[in-house]
Scaffold this active site. Sequence first.
Site, short mmCIF file in Angstrom:
data_model
loop_
_atom_site.label_atom_id
_atom_site.label_comp_id
_atom_site.label_asym_id
_atom_site.label_seq_id
_atom_site.Cartn_x
_atom_site.Cartn_y
_atom_site.Cartn_z
N LYS A 223 51.33 48.71 42.17
CA LYS A 223 51.90 47.41 42.55
C LYS A 223 52.64 46.78 41.38
O LYS A 223 52.20 46.86 40.23
CB LYS A 223 50.76 46.49 43.02
N SER B 15 50.12 39.46 48.82
CA SER B 15 51.25 39.90 48.01
C SER B 15 51.38 41.42 47.89
O SER B 15 52.38 41.91 47.39
CB SER B 15 51.15 39.28 46.61
N SER C 98 45.45 38.92 48.80
CA SER C 98 46.62 39.79 48.67
C SER C 98 46.38 41.24 49.06
O SER C 98 47.33 41.99 49.26
CB SER C 98 47.15 39.74 47.24
#
Length: 475
Positions: free
Chosen positions: A80, A156, A180
């Site tokens: 990520k 996210s 997230s």
Amino acid sequence: METRSYVRLDAVGLAGGLRAGRLCGNAVLAAARRRMAEVDPGLQAICEHFDPPLRAEVASSDQPAGPLTGALAGVPMLIKDLHCAVAGRPTANGSGFPAAPAAQNSTVVDRYLHAGAVLLGRSHSPELGGTSGCESRHQRLSTRNPYAPGLSSGGSSGGAAVAVATGIVPIAHASDAGGSIIIPAALCGLVGLKPSHGLVPLGPERIEGAGGMAAQNALTRTAADAALALAVAANRPDLATPAPLAGRPRIGLVLQAADGGATCDAIAGRLAALAERLAALGLDVAETRLPPITPELSEAERRVRLASLAATVAAMEQAAGLSALPGHFEPATWARIEAGRKVTGADVLAARETILAYRDRVLACFATYDLLLSPALNAAAPEPGTLSLMRPDHETGPRNRDYTCFARPWNLTGFPSLSLPLIRDPRNRPEGALFAAAPGSDALLLSLAAWAEASIGWQHDHLTTVYQSQRKSSP
């Protein structure tokens, strides 16, 4: 290796085939790249490609002779684009700040590589992970939902979720400081485990995020892969094979969010139906409530988050030898940075005391229940732009609440939580069922995931869907 064969194997199957020599590493990598080409132009899941991919052995671009080794032997993965350092590469966390190249890998990156994973690139995340959507001005990306490409993937960890849901990779690194992992797992139909606080280190330069509310792990399609991913990231081989779900677990059904806001009746109804099914399968289910999140606690949380953001940017400035400017960040992010710079150390310590007192109140719930079950979300996937950091917080806050309200207690407390794709809305789009457990009970959640997959099951609808390209534009 045909793409259709590749996407239907999970990481456990791929790694086993590669270790035994039944599969070729180069063929697996080629299949992952072909699938990426079918998906990414339309759904915009990946913000950086590593060429060549990162491996533990990089002496040659050719696949080493003979079978691969390691728990993730030859498995394609993504990391990520948020606080996850790769030596020699900048990590700007989705912003336009001219970040300095990292001196060393994050600990979790080294653990993936040591286990034999092949890192293809970075998955898209909003700037500094600051919203429940997945859009960024700097990257000029808006990650879309594979079940409804006109809507958001959630965030996210939205890029990671899309890459796994569509079969680009079977496992993608993800992180969670306010839902997230849980949010995109629910919206994209995945297994998303936010582990206990401290179980998976990010390190070595950054030990924890969001004042202890952040956690590192991964998104997967299967329970077996969820166990494998956590075993590698936590350096806990004992977690790789979940034990059978023992006895008759006591489950507390939570239909009211701890913040006191209204729950969507339709979502609550679908979760209640799932609870009835769980009871019919032998689990002990009774309705309960969490201790309330008070205005005082909300303010404490706000102060810790703002201070943590300001500290993150200060570290980026120090590493680069540059000062952050408003133009480096989206407007909502910059407003938070400025607010965070005004939070004092005494404010943070007082806020942490308030948060820890709440943790103790929630812990008492697990004297009665082994697990707590709630909706993962309080709304369907948002339209792009709804939660953009180009908009001020007073506009996006009420909608963000729909996506964070049920995950929020588990970030505040640091207790593990797990989204499973066990329910769907009337349009056949996934909705997550969110389970939580006492601190350190990650193995129990993995056992539950394996049991639920075998007893109820779930499907993945978009492993072979080809998506049309969408124009990349600033959110």
